[in-house]
Design an enzyme around this catalytic site. Sequence first.
Site, mmCIF file in Angstrom:
data_model
loop_
_atom_site.group_PDB
_atom_site.id
_atom_site.type_symbol
_atom_site.label_atom_id
_atom_site.label_comp_id
_atom_site.label_asym_id
_atom_site.label_seq_id
_atom_site.Cartn_x
_atom_site.Cartn_y
_atom_site.Cartn_z
ATOM 1 C CG HIS A 96 -1.478 5.211 -0.617
ATOM 2 N ND1 HIS A 96 -2.312 5.948 0.206
ATOM 3 C CD2 HIS A 96 -2.177 4.094 -0.942
ATOM 4 C CE1 HIS A 96 -3.461 5.301 0.365
ATOM 5 N NE2 HIS A 96 -3.396 4.170 -0.306
ATOM 6 C CG ASN A 121 -1.296 9.021 2.153
ATOM 7 O OD1 ASN A 121 -1.614 8.123 1.383
ATOM 8 N ND2 ASN A 121 -0.716 10.142 1.760
ATOM 9 N NE ARG A 125 -3.775 2.164 2.512
ATOM 10 C CZ ARG A 125 -3.962 2.945 3.555
ATOM 11 N NH1 ARG A 125 -3.282 2.720 4.683
ATOM 12 N NH2 ARG A 125 -4.811 3.946 3.515
ATOM 13 C CG HIS A 151 -7.869 -4.154 -1.524
ATOM 14 N ND1 HIS A 151 -8.896 -3.310 -1.890
ATOM 15 C CD2 HIS A 151 -6.826 -3.343 -1.180
ATOM 16 C CE1 HIS A 151 -8.495 -2.046 -1.786
ATOM 17 N NE2 HIS A 151 -7.244 -2.049 -1.361
#
Length: 321
Positions: A62, A87, A58, A184
């Site tokens: 990001h 975030n 992740r 995910h």
Amino acid sequence: MKILKLGSLVILVMSLAVKAQLKSGFYSTSCPTAEAIVRSTVVSYFKKDPTIAPGLLRLHFHDCFVQGCDGSILIAGSSAERNALANIGLRGFEVIDDAKSQIEAICPGVVSCADILALAARDAVDLSDGPSWAAPTGRRDGRISLLSQASNLPSPLDPVSIQRQKFAAKGLDDHDLVTLVGAHTIGQTDCRFFSYRLYNFTTTGNADPTINQAFLAQLQVICPKNGDGLRKVALDKDSPAKFDVSFFKNVRDGNGILESDQRLWDDSATRRVVQNYGGNFRGLLGFRFDFEFPKAMIKLSSVEVKTGLDGEIRKVCSKFN
């Protein structure tokens, strides 16, 4: 280490050509042990806490969505990108800092924090029983990190139309969108990010009708109304620690946790990709997720990269030189 067998040569060739300035083995001469150090560092943290794997994945995702894959997410400071609302909950910074300090001790000023993050994300997937790939390197670190620039990050509230726009802005198509969201299959989220689906999805207070009714009852037990919004819930109810296709089967069956994930079934284009990965109701075989995910990650990790004389090679990942 699990290495992707079928099609690995294709992925290697593609990784060499995906961006002229990026290439597999960029540090083979300048810092030949760099990738091994990143790998051993990720392994060390993973052995203590396997949930660090989705955290690192992740973190890289990001980073790439804001100003490209330039390590801007790693900068500390009240106005820095990492403090943006989108975030919240990012983790894995200490893993990158640890690997960087080890590499700096033997190859000072050579390996970028952006590359360390890209390599760590690759290793995190591999350690979670997912595929591995030849990750192209050669990125340089950015000199800007502002929380105000993180507004384009995908949100769990986004319908497919908005997700599509945000991914397309980075040169990523519907296939990339669904493939990357498939990350995910590992990881967790907080009740607070989806509990509205359980109790107050509509103005009349009903639950989201797309949630499988049996699963809805389970989720309401885990996340009771007015309960602890910080309670963790696996994004993949069947195999939350294993990088596999069960996430897509969950979306197919109405067992997606985040609204943005479940909405992938509502759109005809994204539904086809979900069906191909998870198998449709007739059980037909589809694309191989362990082959497509590396391709999508190589594409993502090449978004708006800084190379050559752009940016810098940070001495410490959390601050500019």
